[in-house]
Design a protein around this motif. Structure first.
Motif, PDB file in Angstrom:
ATOM      1  N   ASP A  30     -37.592 -34.875  -4.091  1.00 47.88           N
ATOM      2  CA  ASP A  30     -38.001 -33.623  -4.722  1.00 47.88           C
ATOM      3  C   ASP A  30     -37.862 -33.819  -6.235  1.00 47.88           C
ATOM      4  O   ASP A  30     -36.766 -34.104  -6.728  1.00 47.88           O
ATOM      5  CB  ASP A  30     -37.093 -32.491  -4.231  1.00 47.88           C
ATOM      6  N   LEU A  31     -38.954 -33.692  -6.967  1.00 43.80           N
ATOM      7  CA  LEU A  31     -38.918 -33.914  -8.416  1.00 43.80           C
ATOM      8  C   LEU A  31     -38.029 -32.921  -9.148  1.00 43.80           C
ATOM      9  O   LEU A  31     -37.555 -33.209 -10.247  1.00 43.80           O
ATOM     10  CB  LEU A  31     -40.335 -33.908  -8.997  1.00 43.80           C
ATOM     11  N   ASP A  32     -37.768 -31.760  -8.549  1.00 43.51           N
ATOM     12  CA  ASP A  32     -36.816 -30.822  -9.151  1.00 43.51           C
ATOM     13  C   ASP A  32     -35.451 -31.477  -9.331  1.00 43.51           C
ATOM     14  O   ASP A  32     -34.738 -31.180 -10.287  1.00 43.51           O
ATOM     15  CB  ASP A  32     -36.636 -29.569  -8.273  1.00 43.51           C
ATOM     16  N   ASP A  33     -35.095 -32.375  -8.405  1.00 41.57           N
ATOM     17  CA  ASP A  33     -33.782 -33.022  -8.460  1.00 41.57           C
ATOM     18  C   ASP A  33     -33.636 -33.993  -9.623  1.00 41.57           C
ATOM     19  O   ASP A  33     -32.518 -34.342  -9.992  1.00 41.57           O
ATOM     20  CB  ASP A  33     -33.483 -33.743  -7.142  1.00 41.57           C
ATOM     21  N   ILE A  34     -34.752 -34.437 -10.187  1.00 42.12           N
ATOM     22  CA  ILE A  34     -34.629 -35.292 -11.374  1.00 42.12           C
ATOM     23  C   ILE A  34     -35.032 -34.551 -12.653  1.00 42.12           C
ATOM     24  O   ILE A  34     -34.607 -34.927 -13.726  1.00 42.12           O
ATOM     25  CB  ILE A  34     -35.384 -36.641 -11.229  1.00 42.12           C
ATOM     26  N   TYR A  35     -35.812 -33.500 -12.534  1.00 39.81           N
ATOM     27  CA  TYR A  35     -36.223 -32.727 -13.705  1.00 39.81           C
ATOM     28  C   TYR A  35     -35.102 -31.807 -14.185  1.00 39.81           C
ATOM     29  O   TYR A  35     -34.895 -31.642 -15.376  1.00 39.81           O
ATOM     30  CB  TYR A  35     -37.480 -31.913 -13.382  1.00 39.81           C
ATOM     31  N   TRP A  36     -34.402 -31.186 -13.226  1.00 39.42           N
ATOM     32  CA  TRP A  36     -33.339 -30.244 -13.554  1.00 39.42           C
ATOM     33  C   TRP A  36     -31.980 -30.907 -13.418  1.00 39.42           C
ATOM     34  O   TRP A  36     -31.779 -31.746 -12.550  1.00 39.42           O
ATOM     35  CB  TRP A  36     -33.403 -29.008 -12.651  1.00 39.42           C
ATOM     36  N   ASP A  37     -31.067 -30.516 -14.279  1.00 37.60           N
ATOM     37  CA  ASP A  37     -29.700 -31.047 -14.243  1.00 37.60           C
ATOM     38  C   ASP A  37     -28.908 -30.275 -13.192  1.00 37.60           C
ATOM     39  O   ASP A  37     -28.387 -29.196 -13.461  1.00 37.60           O
ATOM     40  CB  ASP A  37     -29.050 -30.920 -15.622  1.00 37.60           C
ATOM     41  N   ASN A  38     -28.843 -30.831 -11.993  1.00 37.49           N
ATOM     42  CA  ASN A  38     -28.160 -30.148 -10.894  1.00 37.49           C
ATOM     43  C   ASN A  38     -26.642 -30.165 -11.027  1.00 37.49           C
ATOM     44  O   ASN A  38     -25.951 -29.483 -10.280  1.00 37.49           O
ATOM     45  CB  ASN A  38     -28.583 -30.744  -9.546  1.00 37.49           C
ATOM     46  N   SER A  39     -26.116 -30.940 -11.976  1.00 34.37           N
ATOM     47  CA  SER A  39     -24.672 -30.937 -12.196  1.00 34.37           C
ATOM     48  C   SER A  39     -24.252 -29.751 -13.064  1.00 34.37           C
ATOM     49  O   SER A  39     -23.075 -29.418 -13.148  1.00 34.37           O
ATOM     50  CB  SER A  39     -24.220 -32.256 -12.842  1.00 34.37           C
ATOM     51  N   ILE A  45     -31.172 -25.702 -16.659  1.00 30.02           N
ATOM     52  CA  ILE A  45     -30.841 -26.767 -17.611  1.00 30.02           C
ATOM     53  C   ILE A  45     -31.588 -28.038 -17.179  1.00 30.02           C
ATOM     54  O   ILE A  45     -31.475 -28.485 -16.042  1.00 30.02           O
ATOM     55  CB  ILE A  45     -29.315 -27.040 -17.651  1.00 30.02           C
ATOM     56  N   LYS A  46     -32.351 -28.604 -18.120  1.00 30.27           N
ATOM     57  CA  LYS A  46     -33.166 -29.786 -17.816  1.00 30.27           C
ATOM     58  C   LYS A  46     -32.377 -31.084 -18.009  1.00 30.27           C
ATOM     59  O   LYS A  46     -31.505 -31.168 -18.867  1.00 30.27           O
ATOM     60  CB  LYS A  46     -34.396 -29.828 -18.730  1.00 30.27           C
ATOM     61  N   THR A  47     -32.741 -32.102 -17.219  1.00 28.39           N
ATOM     62  CA  THR A  47     -32.225 -33.455 -17.397  1.00 28.39           C
ATOM     63  C   THR A  47     -32.889 -34.030 -18.650  1.00 28.39           C
ATOM     64  O   THR A  47     -34.048 -33.713 -18.940  1.00 28.39           O
ATOM     65  CB  THR A  47     -32.606 -34.323 -16.170  1.00 28.39           C
ATOM     66  N   SER A  48     -32.193 -34.891 -19.373  1.00 29.76           N
ATOM     67  CA  SER A  48     -32.808 -35.504 -20.555  1.00 29.76           C
ATOM     68  C   SER A  48     -34.039 -36.310 -20.119  1.00 29.76           C
ATOM     69  O   SER A  48     -34.087 -36.843 -19.007  1.00 29.76           O
ATOM     70  CB  SER A  48     -31.815 -36.420 -21.267  1.00 29.76           C
ATOM     71  N   VAL A  49     -35.032 -36.376 -20.993  1.00 30.62           N
ATOM     72  CA  VAL A  49     -36.278 -37.076 -20.687  1.00 30.62           C
ATOM     73  C   VAL A  49     -35.996 -38.540 -20.343  1.00 30.62           C
ATOM     74  O   VAL A  49     -36.559 -39.083 -19.384  1.00 30.62           O
ATOM     75  CB  VAL A  49     -37.277 -36.966 -21.868  1.00 30.62           C
ATOM     76  N   GLU A 111     -29.694 -19.060   2.994  1.00 24.72           N
ATOM     77  CA  GLU A 111     -30.274 -20.323   2.529  1.00 24.72           C
ATOM     78  C   GLU A 111     -29.552 -20.709   1.247  1.00 24.72           C
ATOM     79  O   GLU A 111     -29.221 -19.848   0.438  1.00 24.72           O
ATOM     80  CB  GLU A 111     -31.769 -20.089   2.262  1.00 24.72           C
ATOM     81  N   THR A 112     -29.318 -22.011   1.064  1.00 22.54           N
ATOM     82  CA  THR A 112     -28.660 -22.456  -0.168  1.00 22.54           C
ATOM     83  C   THR A 112     -29.709 -22.742  -1.235  1.00 22.54           C
ATOM     84  O   THR A 112     -30.855 -23.045  -0.928  1.00 22.54           O
ATOM     85  CB  THR A 112     -27.818 -23.724   0.071  1.00 22.54           C
ATOM     86  N   GLY A 113     -29.279 -22.640  -2.470  1.00 23.89           N
ATOM     87  CA  GLY A 113     -30.185 -22.911  -3.578  1.00 23.89           C
ATOM     88  C   GLY A 113     -29.526 -22.575  -4.890  1.00 23.89           C
ATOM     89  O   GLY A 113     -28.364 -22.188  -4.951  1.00 23.89           O
ATOM     90  N   LYS A 114     -30.285 -22.728  -5.961  1.00 21.37           N
ATOM     91  CA  LYS A 114     -29.791 -22.413  -7.304  1.00 21.37           C
ATOM     92  C   LYS A 114     -29.440 -20.932  -7.411  1.00 21.37           C
ATOM     93  O   LYS A 114     -29.947 -20.108  -6.666  1.00 21.37           O
ATOM     94  CB  LYS A 114     -30.868 -22.743  -8.341  1.00 21.37           C
ATOM     95  N   LYS A 115     -28.601 -20.630  -8.386  1.00 19.06           N
ATOM     96  CA  LYS A 115     -28.210 -19.241  -8.631  1.00 19.06           C
ATOM     97  C   LYS A 115     -29.333 -18.533  -9.380  1.00 19.06           C
ATOM     98  O   LYS A 115     -29.441 -18.621 -10.594  1.00 19.06           O
ATOM     99  CB  LYS A 115     -26.915 -19.197  -9.446  1.00 19.06           C
ATOM    100  N   GLU A 116     -30.176 -17.846  -8.629  1.00 21.55           N
ATOM    101  CA  GLU A 116     -31.298 -17.142  -9.229  1.00 21.55           C
ATOM    102  C   GLU A 116     -30.929 -15.683  -9.483  1.00 21.55           C
ATOM    103  O   GLU A 116     -30.085 -15.118  -8.812  1.00 21.55           O
ATOM    104  CB  GLU A 116     -32.513 -17.201  -8.297  1.00 21.55           C
ATOM    105  N   THR A 117     -31.622 -15.113 -10.425  1.00 23.92           N
ATOM    106  CA  THR A 117     -31.439 -13.691 -10.735  1.00 23.92           C
ATOM    107  C   THR A 117     -32.767 -12.985 -10.508  1.00 23.92           C
ATOM    108  O   THR A 117     -33.810 -13.641 -10.336  1.00 23.92           O
ATOM    109  CB  THR A 117     -31.029 -13.514 -12.214  1.00 23.92           C
ATOM    110  N   LEU A 118     -32.750 -11.672 -10.534  1.00 25.71           N
ATOM    111  CA  LEU A 118     -33.994 -10.920 -10.408  1.00 25.71           C
ATOM    112  C   LEU A 118     -34.947 -11.286 -11.557  1.00 25.71           C
ATOM    113  O   LEU A 118     -36.148 -11.440 -11.350  1.00 25.71           O
ATOM    114  CB  LEU A 118     -33.717  -9.416 -10.387  1.00 25.71           C
TER     115      LEU A 118
END
Length: 164
Positions: A30-39, A45-49, A111-118
């Protein structure tokens, strides 16, 4: 086998990638896993280019892969290396419904996922309009040179035919 799947949020990219991964027994990314900083504890928060590009290169060096995501501007090598490029181009009402359903499931902890807001949900729904109206046109232009390996999926029947 190398497969690239691209489409708007909520079109079923992850579902499709997982099913193909099971069918062909090849890894799915999943490209989200390398585009976004999941840590990061914060949402968005984005991962550095530099780090993102290194992570992508590691995937592309593998013999088999399925890559899925909304991204396209930094993925020229993936499009070039792919044997098949699937574009999930479903109607807006389908993916907007799925995005809202996913948000509700996450809020109810079903379901698990990022902490989203309205606010992030509303921003995503607005963003999908831009993606469908503008970005999809750019994507089609970019992958025009690979048209012999591009397949559009416009509905559930198209998807089922591929998964059989």
């Amino acid at each position: 086998m190398k497969i690239h799947i691209i489409g708007c949020s909520g079109t079923g990219k992850t579902f499709f990638a997982k099913k193909l991964s099971e069918k062909y027994n090849i890894p799915h990314y999943d490209l989200d896993d390398i585009y976004w900083d999941n840590s990061s504890q914060e949402y968005g928060i984005k991962t550095s280019v530099e780090k993102r590009d290194k992570l992508l290169q590691k995937i592309l060096e593998k013999n088999n892969w399925i890559i899925e995501g909304i991204y396209y501007k930094w993925l020229e090598q993936s499009f070039k290396n792919a044997n098949i490029i699937y574009i999930l181009d479903l109607p807006k009402y389908i993916y907007k419904f799925r995005i809202i359903k996913r948000f509700i499931k996450r809020k109810l902890k079903l379901e698990t996922g990022k902490k989203e807001t309205l606010k992030s949900l509303l921003d995503l729904l607005r963003w999908t309009d831009k993606f469908k109206n503008e970005n999809m046109k750019e994507i089609i232009k970019i992958i025009e040179r690979y048209k012999e390996k591009v397949y559009f999926i416009k509905n559930k029947n198209d998807l089922q035919k591929i998964l059989q």
